[in-house]
Design a protein around this motif. Structure first.
Motif, PDB file in Angstrom:
ATOM      1  N   ALA A  24       1.425   0.626  -3.041  1.00 53.73           N
ATOM      2  CA  ALA A  24       0.611   1.226  -1.990  1.00 53.73           C
ATOM      3  C   ALA A  24      -0.848   0.895  -2.218  1.00 53.73           C
ATOM      4  O   ALA A  24      -1.312   0.732  -3.340  1.00 53.73           O
ATOM      5  CB  ALA A  24       0.802   2.741  -1.993  1.00 53.73           C
ATOM      6  N   THR A  25      -1.583   0.777  -1.111  1.00 54.06           N
ATOM      7  CA  THR A  25      -2.999   0.444  -1.199  1.00 54.06           C
ATOM      8  C   THR A  25      -3.759   1.564  -1.894  1.00 54.06           C
ATOM      9  O   THR A  25      -3.622   2.724  -1.550  1.00 54.06           O
ATOM     10  CB  THR A  25      -3.569   0.241   0.212  1.00 54.06           C
TER      11      THR A  25
ATOM     12  N   PHE B  90      -4.037  -7.277  -4.914  1.00 53.22           N
ATOM     13  CA  PHE B  90      -3.994  -7.217  -3.456  1.00 53.22           C
ATOM     14  C   PHE B  90      -4.514  -5.886  -2.930  1.00 53.22           C
ATOM     15  O   PHE B  90      -5.076  -5.827  -1.833  1.00 53.22           O
ATOM     16  CB  PHE B  90      -2.575  -7.486  -2.945  1.00 53.22           C
ATOM     17  N   SER B  91      -4.334  -4.825  -3.676  1.00 52.38           N
ATOM     18  CA  SER B  91      -4.895  -3.553  -3.222  1.00 52.38           C
ATOM     19  C   SER B  91      -6.418  -3.628  -3.195  1.00 52.38           C
ATOM     20  O   SER B  91      -7.069  -3.111  -2.271  1.00 52.38           O
ATOM     21  CB  SER B  91      -4.427  -2.410  -4.126  1.00 52.38           C
TER      22      SER B  91
ATOM     23  N   GLN C  54      -0.516 -15.988  -3.990  1.00 49.60           N
ATOM     24  CA  GLN C  54      -0.663 -14.758  -4.763  1.00 49.60           C
ATOM     25  C   GLN C  54       0.489 -13.789  -4.522  1.00 49.60           C
ATOM     26  O   GLN C  54       0.789 -12.945  -5.362  1.00 49.60           O
ATOM     27  CB  GLN C  54      -2.003 -14.102  -4.428  1.00 49.60           C
ATOM     28  N   LEU C  55       1.167 -13.929  -3.375  1.00 46.92           N
ATOM     29  CA  LEU C  55       2.335 -13.099  -3.101  1.00 46.92           C
ATOM     30  C   LEU C  55       3.569 -13.592  -3.849  1.00 46.92           C
ATOM     31  O   LEU C  55       4.390 -12.796  -4.295  1.00 46.92           O
ATOM     32  CB  LEU C  55       2.633 -13.092  -1.594  1.00 46.92           C
TER      33      LEU C  55
ATOM     34  N   GLU D  79      -1.148  -9.456   6.072  1.00 50.55           N
ATOM     35  CA  GLU D  79      -1.983  -8.738   5.109  1.00 50.55           C
ATOM     36  C   GLU D  79      -3.227  -8.134   5.753  1.00 50.55           C
ATOM     37  O   GLU D  79      -3.658  -7.047   5.376  1.00 50.55           O
ATOM     38  CB  GLU D  79      -2.409  -9.688   3.982  1.00 50.55           C
ATOM     39  N   ALA D  80      -3.822  -8.838   6.703  1.00 47.76           N
ATOM     40  CA  ALA D  80      -5.110  -8.391   7.260  1.00 47.76           C
ATOM     41  C   ALA D  80      -5.153  -8.683   8.756  1.00 47.76           C
ATOM     42  O   ALA D  80      -5.887  -9.561   9.209  1.00 47.76           O
ATOM     43  CB  ALA D  80      -6.263  -9.086   6.538  1.00 47.76           C
ATOM     44  N   PRO D  81      -4.369  -7.958   9.554  1.00 55.79           N
ATOM     45  CA  PRO D  81      -4.267  -8.277  10.986  1.00 55.79           C
ATOM     46  C   PRO D  81      -5.590  -8.181  11.737  1.00 55.79           C
ATOM     47  O   PRO D  81      -5.853  -8.986  12.626  1.00 55.79           O
ATOM     48  CB  PRO D  81      -3.242  -7.260  11.507  1.00 55.79           C
ATOM     49  N   GLN D  82      -6.421  -7.208  11.391  1.00 57.11           N
ATOM     50  CA  GLN D  82      -7.685  -7.074  12.114  1.00 57.11           C
ATOM     51  C   GLN D  82      -8.628  -8.228  11.785  1.00 57.11           C
ATOM     52  O   GLN D  82      -9.308  -8.761  12.673  1.00 57.11           O
ATOM     53  CB  GLN D  82      -8.346  -5.740  11.783  1.00 57.11           C
TER      54      GLN D  82
END
Length: 392
Positions: free
Chosen positions: A27-28, A175-176, A246-247, A294-297
């Motif tokens: 979780a982030t 990644f968090s 990285q994933l 990962e970063a839709p926005q």
């Protein structure tokens, strides 16, 4: 205002594109902002060099088209090109090109002949040279073809893209932490210069496909528009390679592969190549689906900026416009609005994927030897497997 359903998009993309990468991430965590300045140059010096060259080259590309359009030598060619483009605007078959339409064969023989070839040679030379950070940051402001509001929107957007590259290039962060840094970068982008920040909501694809001067660059300057899209392809492909690497460790170290593919697509200084080049604007969902997940926005911001780049190029390329600066300012202003000409998430995804991965330059990782459009589900499942697992 449409919202982004991240869980839905992850499921859609990994099914549609056959990524098959398990996102076994925790979780982030709530973490503070941290500095990634210099991570791109430290981890990927050639990509950092090219990133500066892209800004310098894009600004010079706009000016090159404007200079050719202003030359007395091209008057006859401009008149003929304008007539052809005006006729094409009224044809139903032109209503949904690119992301919205069928296969295209973009000829490299433009109406301006040797003048465009000479410009392409000069621009390729700029790509091969080193440019300081300061030169890159000032490139848009020094472009003679861009009015103030337009260059400020483009330059502020490129600042955001540089920040994003530095975040994902930093191999020392989790990644968090990257998610937190991306959120901070988006907030800084929106608040640091709100007047010149493009919308974080996906803008309608019609803003660059169906405006009054759409396809101006592709029709009048095929060699230059191909170079513009090839540069955009590497920006997305490199980000995708960073995220995927990285994933999943089996895909680590692929950024140099994307750079090698990029130079193959660039080809000779005049633009001749045996490798597939984009015939349509590369989009994040097609070329960098893992980045989108990962970063839709952030991905939407990038696509809005790339659509604006394409619309600006079309307006500058369209011959004999008397109110060009006014049109450029209006285009830039429209992309900063959150409440008009926006798309919901499904429309955005369909628009981005409909033209096909191959037509947008091909996948960042793996191989796709021909267009995947209109292929059987069984054939596409095989291709998707090869894209993600093929040897490099």
């Amino acid at each position: 205002m449409p919202t982004i359903n991240t869980s839905f998009l992850k499921a859609l993309f990994f099914k549609a594109l056959g990524q098959g990468i398990a996102l076994a991430l925790g979780a982030t965590l709530s973490v503070g902002a941290f500095a990634q300045d210099g991570a791109l140059a430290r981890e990927y010096p050639e990509l950092a060099r090219l990133n500066n060259a892209f800004d310098v080259t894009q600004a010079a590309l706009y000016d090159a088209m404007a200079e050719i359009n202003a030359s007395p030598e091209t008057m006859q060619a401009r008149m003929e090109t304008q007539m052809e483009l005006d006729m094409m605007k009224n044809m139903d078959s032109m209503a949904h090109m690119g992301h919205g339409g069928g296969e295209m064969d973009m000829s490299m023989d433009g109406p301006y002949g040797e003048l465009e070839i000479q410009s392409r040679v000069r621009l390729t030379g700029l790509l091969r040279r080193d440019h300081s950070d300061e030169t890159a940051e000032n490139a848009y402001s020094e472009a003679k073809s861009l009015p103030t509001h337009a260059w400020r929107v483009l330059a502020w957007g490129r600042k955001f893209e540089r920040d994003l590259l530095n975040i994902y290039a930093d191999s020392s962060t989790s990644f968090s932490e990257k998610r937190a840094a991306v959120a901070d970068a988006i907030e800084a982008y929106q608040t640091g210069d709100a007047r010149h920040a493009v919308s974080t909501v996906a803008k309608s694809v019609e803003l660059y496909l169906d405006h009054d001067y759409a396809t101006g660059a592709k029709s009048a300057f095929p060699r230059l528009s191909s170079l513009m899209w090839t540069n955009q392809w590497l920006q997305l492909a490199a980000l995708e390679a960073m995220v995927v690497g990285q994933l999943d460790p089996q895909f680590a170290g692929k950024v140099p592969v994307t750079i090698e593919r990029y130079w193959s697509k660039v080809g000779s200084d005049t633009g001749m190549t045996m490798f597939p080049v984009p015939v349509d604007m590369p989009s994040v969902p097609a070329i960098a689906p893992s980045l989108y997940s990962e970063a839709p926005q952030a991905a939407v911001i990038i696509d809005n900026l790339n659509m604006l780049d394409a619309a600006v190029a079309d307006i500058i390329a369209y011959p004999n416009l008397e109110n060009r600066d006014e049109l450029l300012e209006a285009a830039a202003d429209e992309f900063t609005k959150d409440d008009s000409n926006v798309s919901d998430e499904m429309t955005y995804l369909l628009s981005a994927l409909r033209g096909g991965i191959f037509n947008q330059g091909g996948p960042a990782i793996g191989d796709l030897g021909r267009s995947e459009r209109n292929r059987s589900r069984e054939a596409m499942d095989m291709i998707h497997t090869m894209i993600m697992s093929g040897p490099q």
